[in-house]
Write a protein that holds these residues in place. Structure first.
Motif, PDB file in Angstrom:
ATOM      1  N   GLU A  28       0.833  -1.217   0.000  1.00  0.00           N
ATOM      2  CA  GLU A  28       0.000   0.000   0.000  1.00  0.00           C
ATOM      3  C   GLU A  28       0.861   1.257   0.000  1.00  0.00           C
ATOM      4  O   GLU A  28       0.525   2.248  -0.638  1.00  0.00           O
ATOM      5  N   ASP A  60      -5.310  10.799   7.073  1.00  0.00           N
ATOM      6  CA  ASP A  60      -6.130  10.330   5.950  1.00  0.00           C
ATOM      7  C   ASP A  60      -5.404   9.270   5.133  1.00  0.00           C
ATOM      8  O   ASP A  60      -5.996   8.271   4.723  1.00  0.00           O
ATOM      9  N   GLU A  61      -4.125   9.517   4.908  1.00  0.00           N
ATOM     10  CA  GLU A  61      -3.338   8.548   4.124  1.00  0.00           C
ATOM     11  C   GLU A  61      -3.239   7.211   4.859  1.00  0.00           C
ATOM     12  O   GLU A  61      -3.340   6.147   4.260  1.00  0.00           O
ATOM     13  N   ARG A 106      -5.393   6.031   7.031  1.00  0.00           N
ATOM     14  CA  ARG A 106      -6.701   5.370   6.966  1.00  0.00           C
ATOM     15  C   ARG A 106      -6.933   4.763   5.582  1.00  0.00           C
ATOM     16  O   ARG A 106      -7.434   3.645   5.457  1.00  0.00           O
ATOM     17  N   LEU A 107      -6.526   5.489   4.561  1.00  0.00           N
ATOM     18  CA  LEU A 107      -6.699   5.000   3.189  1.00  0.00           C
ATOM     19  C   LEU A 107      -5.906   3.706   2.966  1.00  0.00           C
ATOM     20  O   LEU A 107      -6.423   2.719   2.424  1.00  0.00           O
ATOM     21  N   GLU A 127      -7.481   0.883   4.864  1.00  0.00           N
ATOM     22  CA  GLU A 127      -8.736   0.533   4.190  1.00  0.00           C
ATOM     23  C   GLU A 127      -8.463  -0.372   2.983  1.00  0.00           C
ATOM     24  O   GLU A 127      -9.092  -1.420   2.810  1.00  0.00           O
ATOM     25  N   LYS A 128      -7.465   0.017   2.178  1.00  0.00           N
ATOM     26  CA  LYS A 128      -7.152  -0.770   0.972  1.00  0.00           C
ATOM     27  C   LYS A 128      -6.493  -2.109   1.330  1.00  0.00           C
ATOM     28  O   LYS A 128      -6.784  -3.136   0.733  1.00  0.00           O
TER      29      LYS A 128
END
Lengths: 393, 393
Positions: free
Chosen positions: A273, A357-358, A360-361, A364-365
């Motif tokens: 990621e 945010d990064e 969490r992103l 999430e992925k």
């Protein structure tokens, strides 16, 4: 210990001048029209590409060339290769380069033998039934793709980096001349070493830790690479130590160091990621994350980390304080990374702070939208992933 | 270090119940009519043979059986197998047993694909161009033939024991269930361990000692086997340690522990004459000779023997006395052999004194009538061979 299958049919031709056998090997494995697949300018500049093409000419084997593979190899290049191969009736793919080029070649070889979209395999929508033969001339020891069944491709559409593993894609041969790695920049050499060691460590940090032979072989490999990289940093044209690293790269990912163990591979998944989002070098991304992963999972099996500390990192065993010994091993590994100018945090990797945010992103992925866990040493869910990214920030 | 080729295409299926996949594997590798080749009564008594035949029936694969392979497998049995296979139109040979059965199967597979006398290959009169596929269900870890390119056959006509090495004969698959080795007698288990370790030591005692990774892997393997055999002697049904020995047997002779080194193999050559003349177990013969070989060649490279003493045998390093440390390592190895009830002299092996005539005869045959040398750590001529046999008497 777990039951296991071990299958490494790739023929290795190792040593100086080994590339002189390439055309002969292609012929032996049935190639009549070859795609010569490569990365950037270095294969051209070094003269390797010309040399291989002259060999193919002399052997009467026709070929077409396709360069431009980048690290974190792109699906668009794979599509381009499949189209070219169809048009030119190619029946053998020769990868000249490192893991990115080899993975791109494998994906082309899968796609060429498949009527649908090759990305289906990476999305888990289909299983490959055939694959065209791939051969490799290795110039970057790192990914171990020259003997492995792995193939990792990045889909620019959504920045998804996905792996597809199947024995079908194990290369027919790998030509490995350590001299071809002399000109690798120090950073790339270091990234390769981190990747090689991580392939072994991902298998070593297992809860099925009773395959003694596998453990001993893994430790032997890790110690050797750790010693050789210092020699290579001091003297980039040290044939002997370039050779240790190159051969270790293949053995680290052909299955040998995982026989009888489950493996973890969480650090690899977490890193995918990172490199998908920031397009960083895979090895550097692994170094940035490993220490945080290790501290996060340590308590799942302290004795395993003690063993690593003592047998691999050479940390004195404080028998009264296993956790202290284990932590000293993790610290020693991070010191080793820093000796190699590798980052041990995400900010050290990307040159700025990573945002919430990064994080969490990525979590999430990595958890496919909070639907799956990764790892085995400790199963990590989305919350665990976020916690590790935060520890490593 | 030397350039090397590494080629181990054999598919390994390792673990309990792995033999249930045998018929499926034969089918996958193209077998339609199988010779089931085995040794004595143990494969029958254990029920393994019946189980495999039931599997073949269920899979609709026809077969014929040929048992009676003895240790130091005979050329006459090979001829019998070739004739049977021709008559029955066999296209796949399944070896059920240990190295003797597998070597016999390989020789049959060579002979079946050759119009002349299969012994031509062993005499160096011809080179095989084809070989029928061989698969194995391993029950005796020792020879490593299940992954190796080696094949050793004894011609009763003149008691010649000769090897023929070619990648063509590497088995397609090897099914390895450690449980199948539980019933091996202690003596045979010990002989196997000596052979496994010797395959590694023959490659380790090399004058090209700069392939660090290979050395480290070899030492890891030797330490593991040395540790596991004590556990197995104490408890023959110890799955974990039977497994280490079984897997080590394959890795010790598939080429992995020799990558980049020349290898010596003098002890093996000297032993072949012992077992040809006295029909003794190969492993026991190796144990009887190794210490004498080691003392005879020690001065060629003392530091190599010091490394062996310290890293494998766990002997404390006396830095002021390398030769003393080296000798202590050899003595420790001989003590280990005796712990395994293995002989460390020829008289201990054959139960009587060996005569001068016998020593001369063995040296004469081993040197092919004083026309060749053996070994590489130190090249040994006929006089050297006699001297070592005398030291070991």
């Amino acid at each position: 210990m777990k039951n296991f299958n071990y299958y490494t049919p790739t023929e290795i031709v190792f040593g100086n001048e080994s590339e002189s056998q390439t055309a002969h090997l292609i012929r032996r494995y049935g190639g009549t029209k070859v795609l010569v697949h490569y990365g950037g300018k270095s294969a051209e500049r070094s003269g390797l590409l010309d040399e291989l093409c002259r060999q193919l000419d002399a052997e009467g084997i026709r070929y077409v060339k396709l360069g431009g593979v980048v690290s974190n190899p792109r699906l668009s290049k794979v599509y381009e290769g499949i189209e070219l191969c169809r048009r030119e009736k190619v029946d053998f793919i020769l990868a000249v380069g490192g893991g990115s080029v080899i993975d791109s070649a494998k994906a082309i070889a899968y796609g060429l033998a498949y009527e649908g979209d090759v990305w289906d395999f990476f999305e888990g929508k289909a299983k490959a039934e055939r694959c065209y033969p791939v051969g490799t001339v290795l110039t970057i020891p790192a990914a171990g793709s020259e003997m492995s069944c792995s193939c990792v491709i990045t889909n620019e559409d959504g920045s998804k980096k996905r792996a597809y593993d199947d024995d079908l894609s194990r290369p027919k041969f790998a030509v490995m001349n350590p001299e071809r790695t002399y000109s690798l920049p120090a950073y790339q050499t270091a990234c390769g070493v981190v990747d090689i060691m991580m392939h072994t460590m991902e298998r070593y940090f297992s809860q099925d830790d009773d395959m003694t032979l596998t453990d001993e072989l893994a430790e032997a490999l890790l110690r050797t690479v750790k010693n050789s990289i210092y020699k290579v940093m001091a003297s980039p044209e040290n044939y002997r130590h370039r050779a240790q690293i190159m051969w270790a790269g293949s053995l680290a990912h052909n299955g040998l160091t995982g026989c009888g163990t489950t493996g973890d591979f969480a650090t690899h998944m977490l890193e995918h990621e990172l490199s998908a989002l920031f397009d960083v070098a895979h090895g550097a991304g692994l170094a940035a994350l490993w220490g945080s992963w290790a501290r996060y999972v340590l308590k799942e099996n302290v004795s395993r980390f003690v063993r690593f500390a003592v047998n691999v990192m050479g940390v004195p065993n404080d028998f009264t304080d296993p956790e202290g010994t284990a932590l000293a091993g993790i610290e020693a590994m991070e010191r080793f990374y820093r000796d190699l100018s590798m980052p041990t945090s995400i900010s050290g990797l990307i040159g700025r702070d990573v945002t919430d945010d990064e994080i969490r992103l990525m979590a999430e992925k990595c958890s496919l939208g909070n639907t799956c866990t990764i790892g085995n040493f400790k199963k990590l869910d989305k919350q665990d992933m976020e916690a590790i990214y935060r520890m490593a920030r």
